[in-house]
Design an enzyme around this catalytic site. Structure first.
Site, PDB file in Angstrom:
ATOM      1  N   ARG A 125       4.283  -0.672  -3.698  1.00  0.00           N
ATOM      2  CA  ARG A 125       3.027  -0.279  -4.341  1.00  0.00           C
ATOM      3  C   ARG A 125       3.168   1.050  -5.068  1.00  0.00           C
ATOM      4  O   ARG A 125       3.654   2.012  -4.502  1.00  0.00           O
ATOM      5  CB  ARG A 125       1.918  -0.173  -3.288  1.00  0.00           C
ATOM      6  CG  ARG A 125       1.690  -1.500  -2.588  1.00  0.00           C
ATOM      7  CD  ARG A 125       0.500  -1.476  -1.658  1.00  0.00           C
ATOM      8  NE  ARG A 125       0.378  -2.775  -1.002  1.00  0.00           N
ATOM      9  CZ  ARG A 125      -0.576  -3.104  -0.138  1.00  0.00           C
ATOM     10  NH1 ARG A 125      -1.522  -2.210   0.150  1.00  0.00           N
ATOM     11  NH2 ARG A 125      -0.607  -4.303   0.403  1.00  0.00           N
TER      12      ARG A 125
ATOM     13  N   ARG B 180       1.015   6.192   3.461  1.00  0.00           N
ATOM     14  CA  ARG B 180       0.881   5.597   2.129  1.00  0.00           C
ATOM     15  C   ARG B 180       2.219   5.661   1.424  1.00  0.00           C
ATOM     16  O   ARG B 180       2.521   6.593   0.692  1.00  0.00           O
ATOM     17  CB  ARG B 180      -0.195   6.336   1.329  1.00  0.00           C
ATOM     18  CG  ARG B 180      -0.737   5.559   0.142  1.00  0.00           C
ATOM     19  CD  ARG B 180      -1.896   6.271  -0.517  1.00  0.00           C
ATOM     20  NE  ARG B 180      -3.073   6.341   0.342  1.00  0.00           N
ATOM     21  CZ  ARG B 180      -3.933   5.343   0.537  1.00  0.00           C
ATOM     22  NH1 ARG B 180      -3.768   4.208  -0.110  1.00  0.00           N
ATOM     23  NH2 ARG B 180      -4.956   5.475   1.338  1.00  0.00           N
TER      24      ARG B 180
ATOM     25  N   GLU C 252      -7.413   2.997   7.796  1.00  0.00           N
ATOM     26  CA  GLU C 252      -7.148   1.559   7.751  1.00  0.00           C
ATOM     27  C   GLU C 252      -5.702   1.227   8.132  1.00  0.00           C
ATOM     28  O   GLU C 252      -4.759   1.803   7.595  1.00  0.00           O
ATOM     29  CB  GLU C 252      -7.420   1.051   6.336  1.00  0.00           C
ATOM     30  CG  GLU C 252      -7.148  -0.427   6.187  1.00  0.00           C
ATOM     31  CD  GLU C 252      -7.142  -0.858   4.715  1.00  0.00           C
ATOM     32  OE1 GLU C 252      -7.823  -0.191   3.898  1.00  0.00           O
ATOM     33  OE2 GLU C 252      -6.459  -1.838   4.404  1.00  0.00           O
TER      34      GLU C 252
ATOM     35  N   SER D 299      -6.311  -5.338   7.082  1.00  0.00           N
ATOM     36  CA  SER D 299      -7.483  -5.793   6.359  1.00  0.00           C
ATOM     37  C   SER D 299      -7.539  -7.316   6.393  1.00  0.00           C
ATOM     38  O   SER D 299      -6.541  -7.970   6.128  1.00  0.00           O
ATOM     39  CB  SER D 299      -7.361  -5.295   4.920  1.00  0.00           C
ATOM     40  OG  SER D 299      -8.572  -5.415   4.271  1.00  0.00           O
TER      41      SER D 299
ATOM     42  N   ARG E 284       2.121   1.540   9.399  1.00  0.00           N
ATOM     43  CA  ARG E 284       0.905   2.066  10.025  1.00  0.00           C
ATOM     44  C   ARG E 284       0.874   1.797  11.527  1.00  0.00           C
ATOM     45  O   ARG E 284       0.340   2.588  12.299  1.00  0.00           O
ATOM     46  CB  ARG E 284      -0.327   1.523   9.305  1.00  0.00           C
ATOM     47  CG  ARG E 284      -0.392   2.111   7.898  1.00  0.00           C
ATOM     48  CD  ARG E 284      -1.584   1.722   7.096  1.00  0.00           C
ATOM     49  NE  ARG E 284      -1.529   2.408   5.805  1.00  0.00           N
ATOM     50  CZ  ARG E 284      -2.426   2.255   4.846  1.00  0.00           C
ATOM     51  NH1 ARG E 284      -3.467   1.458   5.031  1.00  0.00           N
ATOM     52  NH2 ARG E 284      -2.305   2.908   3.699  1.00  0.00           N
TER      53      ARG E 284
END
Length: 429
Positions: free
Chosen positions: A265, A280, A351, A354, A394
């Site tokens: 990403r 991230r 988060e 999801s 994460r």
RNA sequence: GCGGGGUUGCCCUAGCCUGGUAGGGGGCAGGCCUGCUAAGCCUGUGGUCCAUCGGGCCGCGCGGGUUCGAAUCCCGCACCCCGCGCCA
């Protein structure tokens, strides 16, 4: 290729309008009006083009018949030639209006489910439940990057040197922990009857447009130079695209998949967001749950995926919250989303995963339909649901931060020990 | 990467050379007839537009072109098969 059903938009534009208002997409209300106008004009032009084509068919049939009878056809050919010019002009217009309507259609978001709370941004999301209490440390907890460095398990500086900020070398037990989490999540999903898929790491633009928001091409995906290929941002994308342009047999549904892949990403526009360490990254690994199902089953299966994800975090002994995203925070592709937010050492919940029901939005764009029985015509579009099982980055940081000890060591959750070669604790020595 | 073959409706297949309403079989759906361990016959089958009945258009891998007219001819692209090359 349509994202929302154009017929539905024609008949009930107020539903789409209300949805846009709920999402806070006010600027798209004008687009919707444009779409309705383009669609009306398109149909007028199409009718005209069809009449012209009908004329042409009559003339060409005449020519064929006259030729067979050995008669002269100059007059008819001249007529046909003129018609052809008109048809070309007419078709060009039809195509233009259809294209413009379709471009707008591709930018309209999915319809939210009725039980999605109205809200502006993440501050309006609704906490649904909490599992475990936040850790209560007798010392000042470190963040995961400090912990990992203390254990000599991560090299962010060399990662940045060779690839830039957001890339890392994971070393020794952290790399092992990453692989262990993947295997742990995979084994768990296999026991639930999901089929393991290792998908392509790149996708062509066409399937990619089907699975995601067009803005992601700017903000998320890396493009391969001089190739029609994009690095996947999650295995959800190749999994969703897997059955593009296919008609699935209802008796084979639901198709339950567990994907494992690296995810890439760009994270453009991450300004102001938490970007420390593993949280991230430009590249991370993720085990993903994905389901194709008949429309009537998707809401039940959406809850099933939620249970699966929560079970995984429970087994890791990690304290989390489940959050229902409000209308303004729900992604364009999604009809309803739950997030699992993990507690981090600075006391903030962030988060970790999801869970989204995309209803028929992806399936419509990818043209994935189903039929009731072999031999029958397709009945409609399937629904697609995706949920993170574990994003290892994460999950790892939650383990490091929540299971850290005062001496800088970290207790490995019992469920992972067998995947960690029996290691029960990460020790600085 | 090179050469050859291929891609037709829900599925299989004919048609392509030589341009003129996409034919056959299977499946599925509906109907008819009825029974002798067999079935047989008829109709339908995707998308879309206009409309009251109904009618039209599109659809032969995708995109262009030639032509009065393209599944058919020409160009580009994608994918599959065979062979060659290269390669962890």
């Amino acid at each position: 290729m349509t994202l929302l059903d154009i017929k539905m938009i024609r008949e009930h534009p107020e539903i789409v309008k209300k949805n846009l208002k709920m999402r806070g997409d006010i600027e798209k209300l004008q687009m919707l009006d444009d779409l309705i106008n383009h669609d009306r004009r398109w149909r007028e032009l199409l009718t005209r083009a069809n009449e012209l084509r009908h004329e042409r068919r009559k003339v060409t049939n005449e020519i064929a018949a006259l030729k067979k009878a050995g008669k002269r056809v100059e007059h008819q050919i001249e007529k046909g030639r003129k018609l052809e010019v008109e048809i070309n002009a007419s078709e060009k217009l039809v195509k233009r209006y259809r294209q413009e309507a379709n471009d707008i259609l591709m930018k309209l978001p999915n319809l939210l489910r009725e039980d999605v709370p109205v809200g502006k941004d993440e501050n309006d999301n609704v906490d649904l439940k909490v599992w475990k209490k936040p850790p209560n440390f007798s010392f000042k907890p470190r963040n995961h990057l400090e912990i990992a460095k203390g254990l000599d398990m991560i090299d962010d500086e060399r990662g940045a040197k060779v690839a830039g900020h957001g890339f890392f070398y994971l070393k020794g037990n952290l790399a092992l922990l990453d692989l262990s989490l993947q295997r742990f999540a995979i084994d768990f999903m296999l026991k639930k009857g999901y089929t393991l898929i290792e998908p392509p790491s790149m996708l062509r633009r066409k399937p990619y447009e089907g699975v995601t928001d067009l803005a992601d091409f700017e903000n998320v995906m890396y493009k391969i130079e001089n190739e029609d290929l994009y690095m996947i941002a999650t295995s959800e994308h190749p999994l969703a695209a897997m059955f593009m342009n296919e008609v699935l047999l209802k008796s084979n549904l639901p198709i339950k998949l567990v994907g494992v892949s690296s995810c890439f990403r760009k994270e453009v526009g991450a300004h102001g967001k938490y970007t420390r360490g593993l949280f991230r990254m430009h590249q991370f690994n993720k085990v993903e749950q994905f389901i194709f199902c008949p429309p009537e089953d998707s809401w039940r299966l959406h809850e099933e995926l939620q249970q699966n994800a929560e079970e995984l975090y429970k087994k890791l002994g990690v304290h989390y919250k489940v959050v229902l995203l409000c209308s303004g925070d729900t992604g364009m592709v999604q009809a309803k989303t739950y997030d699992i937010n993990i507690w981090m050492a600075d006391g903030v919940y962030r988060e970790a995963g999801s869970n989204s029901n995309c209803t028929d939005y992806q399936a419509r764009r990818l043209n994935i339909r189903y039929r009731e029985k072999e031999g029958q015509a397709p009945k409609g579009f399937v629904h697609t649901i995706n949920n993170t099982a574990l994003a290892t980055s994460r999950a790892m940081l939650s383990i490091l931060e929540q299971h850290q000890q005062s001496d800088g060591s970290v207790i490995i959750p019992k469920a992972l020990v067998k995947y960690m070669d029996g290691i029960e604790k990460l020790d600085p020595h």
